[in-house]
Enzyme design. Structure first.
Site, PDB file in Angstrom:
ATOM      1  CG  ASP A  37      -0.138  -0.075   2.409  1.00 13.00           C
ATOM      2  OD1 ASP A  37       1.068   0.168   2.557  1.00 13.00           O
ATOM      3  OD2 ASP A  37      -0.970  -0.066   3.417  1.00 13.00           O
ATOM      4  CG  ASP A  39       0.191   4.577   4.500  1.00 10.72           C
ATOM      5  OD1 ASP A  39      -0.917   4.299   3.834  1.00 10.72           O
ATOM      6  OD2 ASP A  39       0.852   3.924   5.282  1.00 10.72           O
ATOM      7  CG  ASP A 120       5.467   2.791  14.114  1.00 10.00           C
ATOM      8  OD1 ASP A 120       5.962   3.181  12.990  1.00 10.00           O
ATOM      9  OD2 ASP A 120       4.621   1.817  14.109  1.00 10.00           O
TER      10      ASP A 120
END
Length: 151
Positions: A37, A39, A120
């Site tokens: 995907d 982002d 993160d």
């Protein structure tokens, strides 16, 4: 590279906003893998993003995101996240916590540098800039990939 992700990046950029691919898709491209995907992150607010794309859905209560829908492919677009700054009463107009400290709303927007600090993993703080085709690495993600170490 997803043609639809490029459409999103270029429309944001051509409308005067910063626009970057971010996170795992940047890592995967660098490793020669096909990303699952794509982002995008930007300085445009969710409402500004929605104004640019007819095929946009705004989602999320805690942190508003824009999903740009191209048939079965969804490009997720997030506004740069910022740091929480409380006023004298301990409140923030853009973030909200429950009495036990659970984050209920996190719509605190900021700069690309603040956004990178909130990621993160080091590899998730790498940004591909559509304006000049460069990669900004704020947390040593390239080194982490090279050493095959996740931090």
């Amino acid at each position: 590279m997803s043609e639809n992700a490029l459409k999103v990046l270029y429309r944001l950029h051509n409308s005067g906003y910063q626009a970057y691919l971010v996170g795992g898709c940047v890592r995967d491209v660098l490793l020669g893998k096909e990303p699952k995907d794509f982002d995008v992150t930007t300085d445009a607010t969710p409402e500004q993003i929605k104004g640019l794309f007819r095929n946009c859905r705004l989602i999320g209560r805690r942190f508003r995101l824009a999903h740009i829908v191209f048939g079965r492919e969804v490009i997720e677009v997030a506004t740069f996240r910022g740091h929480h700054e409380n006023n004298d009463e301990g409140d923030s107009k853009d973030s909200k916590q429950s009495d036990d400290g659970q984050l209920m709303r996190d719509n605190v927007f900021g700069s690309i540098e603040e956004d990178a600090e909130r990621r993160d993993f080091t590899i998730n703080a790498m940004y591909y800039n559509i304006a000049d085709y460069s990669i900004s690495d704020f947390a040593g993600g390239m080194e982490a990939i090279k050493n095959k170490k996740l931090h």
